[in-house]
Design a protein around this motif. Structure first.
Motif, PDB file in Angstrom:
ATOM      1  N   HIS A  41      -6.879   1.190   1.358  1.00  0.00           N
ATOM      2  CA  HIS A  41      -6.054   0.464   0.378  1.00  0.00           C
ATOM      3  C   HIS A  41      -6.883   0.121  -0.863  1.00  0.00           C
ATOM      4  CE1 HIS A  41      -2.609   0.249   3.010  1.00  0.00           C
ATOM      5  NE2 HIS A  41      -3.419  -0.108   3.990  1.00  0.00           N
ATOM      6  N   HIS A  44      -6.196  -2.732  -3.277  1.00  0.00           N
ATOM      7  CA  HIS A  44      -6.612  -4.118  -3.053  1.00  0.00           C
ATOM      8  C   HIS A  44      -8.125  -4.248  -2.961  1.00  0.00           C
ATOM      9  CE1 HIS A  44      -2.422  -4.483  -2.712  1.00  0.00           C
ATOM     10  NE2 HIS A  44      -2.520  -5.790  -2.625  1.00  0.00           N
ATOM     11  N   HIS A 116      -4.784 -14.669  -5.613  1.00  0.00           N
ATOM     12  CA  HIS A 116      -4.437 -13.464  -4.850  1.00  0.00           C
ATOM     13  C   HIS A 116      -5.196 -13.365  -3.519  1.00  0.00           C
ATOM     14  CE1 HIS A 116      -4.520  -8.891  -4.486  1.00  0.00           C
ATOM     15  NE2 HIS A 116      -3.244  -9.213  -4.423  1.00  0.00           N
ATOM     16  N   GLY A 118      -5.166 -10.877  -1.426  1.00  0.00           N
ATOM     17  CA  GLY A 118      -5.613  -9.515  -1.131  1.00  0.00           C
ATOM     18  C   GLY A 118      -4.772  -8.826  -0.082  1.00  0.00           C
ATOM     19  N   ARG A 119      -5.456  -8.097   0.796  1.00  0.00           N
ATOM     20  CA  ARG A 119      -4.777  -7.315   1.849  1.00  0.00           C
ATOM     21  C   ARG A 119      -4.376  -8.283   2.967  1.00  0.00           C
ATOM     22  NH1 ARG A 119      -5.551  -4.167   6.403  1.00  0.00           N
ATOM     23  NH2 ARG A 119      -7.463  -5.274   6.845  1.00  0.00           N
ATOM     24  N   VAL A 120      -3.087  -8.537   3.092  1.00  0.00           N
ATOM     25  CA  VAL A 120      -2.626  -9.623   3.971  1.00  0.00           C
ATOM     26  C   VAL A 120      -2.897  -9.303   5.445  1.00  0.00           C
ATOM     27  CG1 VAL A 120      -0.652 -11.086   4.559  1.00  0.00           C
ATOM     28  CG2 VAL A 120      -0.903 -10.200   2.227  1.00  0.00           C
ATOM     29  N   THR A 159       6.197  -8.022  -4.928  1.00  0.00           N
ATOM     30  CA  THR A 159       6.050  -7.044  -3.849  1.00  0.00           C
ATOM     31  C   THR A 159       5.981  -7.708  -2.470  1.00  0.00           C
ATOM     32  OG1 THR A 159       3.679  -7.084  -4.314  1.00  0.00           O
ATOM     33  CG2 THR A 159       4.935  -5.291  -5.271  1.00  0.00           C
ATOM     34  N   VAL A 176      -1.018  -3.889  13.935  1.00  0.00           N
ATOM     35  CA  VAL A 176      -0.923  -4.715  12.721  1.00  0.00           C
ATOM     36  C   VAL A 176      -0.053  -3.999  11.699  1.00  0.00           C
ATOM     37  CG1 VAL A 176      -2.168  -5.898  10.871  1.00  0.00           C
ATOM     38  CG2 VAL A 176      -3.230  -5.690  13.124  1.00  0.00           C
ATOM     39  N   LEU A 177       1.185  -4.452  11.585  1.00  0.00           N
ATOM     40  CA  LEU A 177       2.080  -3.921  10.542  1.00  0.00           C
ATOM     41  C   LEU A 177       1.908  -4.795   9.305  1.00  0.00           C
ATOM     42  CD1 LEU A 177       4.390  -1.997   9.640  1.00  0.00           C
ATOM     43  CD2 LEU A 177       5.993  -3.709  10.484  1.00  0.00           C
ATOM     44  N   ASP A 178       1.442  -4.188   8.236  1.00  0.00           N
ATOM     45  CA  ASP A 178       1.096  -4.938   7.010  1.00  0.00           C
ATOM     46  C   ASP A 178       1.730  -4.190   5.843  1.00  0.00           C
ATOM     47  OD1 ASP A 178      -0.128  -6.147   4.838  1.00  0.00           O
ATOM     48  OD2 ASP A 178      -2.082  -5.203   5.183  1.00  0.00           O
ATOM     49  N   ALA A 180       4.115  -4.175   2.032  1.00  0.00           N
ATOM     50  CA  ALA A 180       4.850  -4.738   0.906  1.00  0.00           C
ATOM     51  C   ALA A 180       6.339  -4.515   1.169  1.00  0.00           C
ATOM     52  CB  ALA A 180       4.433  -4.028  -0.379  1.00  0.00           C
ATOM     53  N   LYS A 188      -0.794   0.211  -6.008  1.00  0.00           N
ATOM     54  CA  LYS A 188      -0.703   1.668  -5.838  1.00  0.00           C
ATOM     55  C   LYS A 188      -0.209   2.305  -7.136  1.00  0.00           C
ATOM     56  CE  LYS A 188      -0.982   1.873  -0.976  1.00  0.00           C
ATOM     57  NZ  LYS A 188      -0.402   1.875   0.336  1.00  0.00           N
ATOM     58  N   ASN A 266      -0.482 -16.638  -4.743  1.00  0.00           N
ATOM     59  CA  ASN A 266       0.144 -16.297  -3.465  1.00  0.00           C
ATOM     60  C   ASN A 266       0.402 -17.550  -2.647  1.00  0.00           C
ATOM     61  OD1 ASN A 266      -1.629 -13.176  -2.830  1.00  0.00           O
ATOM     62  ND2 ASN A 266       0.503 -13.427  -3.341  1.00  0.00           N
ATOM     63  N   GLY A 311      -1.413   0.055  11.882  1.00  0.00           N
ATOM     64  CA  GLY A 311      -2.814  -0.348  12.039  1.00  0.00           C
ATOM     65  C   GLY A 311      -3.717   0.855  12.258  1.00  0.00           C
ATOM     66  N   GLU A 314      -5.218   2.740   9.046  1.00  0.00           N
ATOM     67  CA  GLU A 314      -6.335   1.983   8.479  1.00  0.00           C
ATOM     68  C   GLU A 314      -7.612   2.231   9.294  1.00  0.00           C
ATOM     69  OE1 GLU A 314      -3.247   0.823   8.779  1.00  0.00           O
ATOM     70  OE2 GLU A 314      -2.751   0.303   6.715  1.00  0.00           O
TER      71      GLU A 314
HETATM   72  P1  NAD Z   1       1.346   1.025   3.446  1.00  0.00           P
HETATM   73  O1  NAD Z   1       2.684   1.552   3.068  1.00  0.00           O
HETATM   74  O2  NAD Z   1       0.173   1.895   3.172  1.00  0.00           O
HETATM   75  O3  NAD Z   1       1.319   0.691   5.014  1.00  0.00           O
HETATM   76  C1  NAD Z   1       2.267  -0.196   5.559  1.00  0.00           C
HETATM   77  C2  NAD Z   1       2.108  -0.276   7.073  1.00  0.00           C
HETATM   78  O4  NAD Z   1       2.535   0.943   7.666  1.00  0.00           O
HETATM   79  C3  NAD Z   1       0.677  -0.495   7.569  1.00  0.00           C
HETATM   80  O5  NAD Z   1       0.708  -1.448   8.602  1.00  0.00           O
HETATM   81  C4  NAD Z   1       0.248   0.859   8.130  1.00  0.00           C
HETATM   82  O6  NAD Z   1      -0.653   0.731   9.226  1.00  0.00           O
HETATM   83  C5  NAD Z   1       1.566   1.418   8.574  1.00  0.00           C
HETATM   84  N1  NAD Z   1       1.595   2.870   8.500  1.00  0.00           N
HETATM   85  C6  NAD Z   1       1.243   3.669   7.456  1.00  0.00           C
HETATM   86  N2  NAD Z   1       1.418   4.951   7.743  1.00  0.00           N
HETATM   87  C7  NAD Z   1       1.889   5.000   9.029  1.00  0.00           C
HETATM   88  C8  NAD Z   1       2.275   6.057   9.910  1.00  0.00           C
HETATM   89  N3  NAD Z   1       2.217   7.339   9.552  1.00  0.00           N
HETATM   90  N4  NAD Z   1       2.721   5.741  11.130  1.00  0.00           N
HETATM   91  C9  NAD Z   1       2.788   4.438  11.536  1.00  0.00           C
HETATM   92  N5  NAD Z   1       2.446   3.392  10.748  1.00  0.00           N
HETATM   93  C10 NAD Z   1       1.996   3.681   9.514  1.00  0.00           C
HETATM   94  O7  NAD Z   1       1.097  -0.423   2.780  1.00  0.00           O
HETATM   95  P2  NAD Z   1       1.765  -1.092   1.471  1.00  0.00           P
HETATM   96  O8  NAD Z   1       3.131  -1.576   1.788  1.00  0.00           O
HETATM   97  O9  NAD Z   1       1.584  -0.163   0.331  1.00  0.00           O
HETATM   98  O10 NAD Z   1       0.806  -2.339   1.261  1.00  0.00           O
HETATM   99  C11 NAD Z   1      -0.555  -2.126   0.893  1.00  0.00           C
HETATM  100  C12 NAD Z   1      -1.336  -3.405   0.959  1.00  0.00           C
HETATM  101  O11 NAD Z   1      -0.971  -4.221  -0.135  1.00  0.00           O
HETATM  102  C13 NAD Z   1      -1.116  -4.264   2.201  1.00  0.00           C
HETATM  103  O12 NAD Z   1      -2.380  -4.547   2.760  1.00  0.00           O
HETATM  104  C14 NAD Z   1      -0.459  -5.536   1.682  1.00  0.00           C
HETATM  105  O13 NAD Z   1      -0.835  -6.715   2.388  1.00  0.00           O
HETATM  106  C15 NAD Z   1      -1.004  -5.571   0.288  1.00  0.00           C
HETATM  107  N6  NAD Z   1      -0.175  -6.398  -0.622  1.00  0.00           N
HETATM  108  C16 NAD Z   1      -0.651  -7.612  -1.000  1.00  0.00           C
HETATM  109  C17 NAD Z   1       0.094  -8.396  -1.882  1.00  0.00           C
HETATM  110  C18 NAD Z   1      -0.383  -9.761  -2.300  1.00  0.00           C
HETATM  111  O14 NAD Z   1       0.283 -10.386  -3.097  1.00  0.00           O
HETATM  112  N7  NAD Z   1      -1.479 -10.248  -1.815  1.00  0.00           N
HETATM  113  C19 NAD Z   1       1.319  -7.917  -2.365  1.00  0.00           C
HETATM  114  C20 NAD Z   1       1.766  -6.681  -1.930  1.00  0.00           C
HETATM  115  C21 NAD Z   1       1.009  -5.903  -1.061  1.00  0.00           C
END
Ligand code: NAD
Length: 358
Positions: A41, A44, A116, A118-120, A159, A176-178, A180, A188, A266, A311, A314
């Motif tokens: 990621h 972040h 902020h 970061g990566r929640v 987001t 860990v499902l993380d 946006a 991104k 945040n 998870g 990652e």
């Molecule tokens: P992402 O789309 O890359 O991944 C989302 C989730 O899907 C993750 O848990 C990942 O392990 C899972 N995943 C991805 N590919 C997969 C697959 N092929 N099969 C199964 N599971 C899969 O993530 P995102 O939505 O772009 O978010 C990126 C980061 O941005 C996150 O860490 C989020 O916390 C962070 N974020 C932070 C803020 C903030 O304000 N602090 C705001 C938005 C996003």
């Protein structure tokens, strides 16, 4: 450019210390940012520092802050982040919630007024490592909206990420499902802009409300909007984050009265649950392992792309990048060097810090 993680840690730590952070705080923030790169990621990662330093120079981000307790009542803990580095105050707040849940079996944490975080997923991972299942809702206030509501043509939301974590078993690391609640995280779009890449259709709309593939629309004036994940469903989840993370913590939702600066603030609501209070530990492990095996047993649509669980991407990227190094695009590095100069750290000094490990 490719940079190994230890060198990136040294450079990032030095930049943060030059910005006024103690070595301890610089290490917490550095570890979070570099781990974000290692876990795939870069949105972040260290590329956030120029944004952080804009806020630092406006005195809207304050180094070396710790949380203050607003409410500590039964399982409920509400803390104020005092505009500190989110990576530091959210870590501290999560540690406090883990301590509470270790005594009571449950904790509900409200963190407000943090920069902020970061990566929640980092906080879900902390809870899972301590043996807790956890749910985290996050909203973003301060700056203007960047995500369109389903059916709308301009931005009214952020987001707003959500995290769901389940502890490890003997066979599986934590789930860990993380994610946006927008189709993509803002970072991104920033990485695509820095790499001069187009976005797939359906990710953003331009300032005219029409579909666009140009990530630059997010930095135009007036700007475009990211699209919510899964149409009305992602829009609904983003609103859930506004109410749970924004309203319940007392930090505020993104309604216009709370768009008072250009700094990301945040708020996070986290619920920590000890699975052993619900079911036998052996049952928990059996059900988690059996369900993961069942889901991953689906024949892959593409034989080269096995079915994964949240998870896992990652963890796979972490293992690869530790070995291969971290890829940072030139634009991001240049912005980082320029940010370092604003706190008196010269490019020459950074080059010396890079060489220190050799
Ligand atoms: P992402 O789309 O890359 O991944 C989302 C989730 O899907 C993750 O848990 C990942 O392990 C899972 N995943 C991805 N590919 C997969 C697959 N092929 N099969 C199964 N599971 C899969 O993530 P995102 O939505 O772009 O978010 C990126 C980061 O941005 C996150 O860490 C989020 O916390 C962070 N974020 C932070 C803020 C903030 O304000 N602090 C705001 C938005 C996003």
């Amino acid at each position: 450019m490719l940079i190994d993680n230890e060198t990136l840690r040294r450079v990032t730590g030095a930049i943060l210390e030059a910005g006024g952070s103690t070595p301890e705080e610089a290490k917490i923030v550095t570890d979070h940012l570099v781990e974000a790169h290692l876990k795939g990621h870069p949105s972040h990662g260290v590329g956030m520092i120029p944004r952080y330093y804009e806020a630092l120079h406006r005195d809207e981000l304050r180094p070396n802050k710790t949380v203050s307790v607003v409410t500590d009542s039964g399982p409920l803990l509400i803390v104020d982040g005092n505009r500190g580095y989110g990576q530091a105050v959210a870590k501290q707040a999560t540690q406090m919630a883990i301590a509470k849940a270790q005594t009571d079996g449950f904790a509900i944490l409200g963190l407000r007024n943090s920069c902020h975080i970061g990566r929640v997923g980092t906080y879900g991972e902390m809870c899972a490592e301590a043996g807790f299942a956890s749910i985290h809702f996050v909203n973003v206030i301060g700056r203007t909206a960047i995500v369109a509501p389903h059916g709308g043509t301009d931005s009214r939301l952020s987001t707003n990420p959500m995290v769901f974590a389940v502890p490890a078993t003997d066979e599986n690391p934590p789930f860990v499902l993380d994610m946006a609640t927008s189709r993509i995280a803002m970072g991104k779009a920033r990485v695509a802009m820095m790499r001069e890449e187009k976005l797939p259709l359906g990710y953003v709309i331009g300032p005219d409300g029409q579909p666009s593939q140009d990530p630059n629309v997010m930095w135009a004036n007036p700007h475009g909007a990211l699209m919510p994940l899964g149409e009305h469903k992602g829009y609904g989840m983003a609103m859930v984050c506004e109410f749970f993370a924004g309203m319940l913590t007392g930090g505020g939702t993104l309604q216009p009265e709370n768009q008072t600066s250009d700094t990301t603030t945040n708020n996070m609501l986290a619920i920590l649950m000890d699975p052993n209070r619900f079911v036998e530990n052996s049952y928990m492990k059996h059900e988690v392992d059996a369900m993961i095996a069942y889901a991953k047993g689906s024949p892959p649509a593409d034989p080269n792309e096995p079915v994964l669980v949240a998870g896992e991407p990652e963890r796979l990227k972490h293992a690869a990048m530790l070995q291969d190094g971290i890829d940072i695009e030139e634009n991001t590095w240049e912005a980082l060097m320029a940010a370092a100069e604003t706190v008196g750290l010269s490019r020459q000094k950074i080059a010396e810090i890079q060489d220190d490990g050799n």
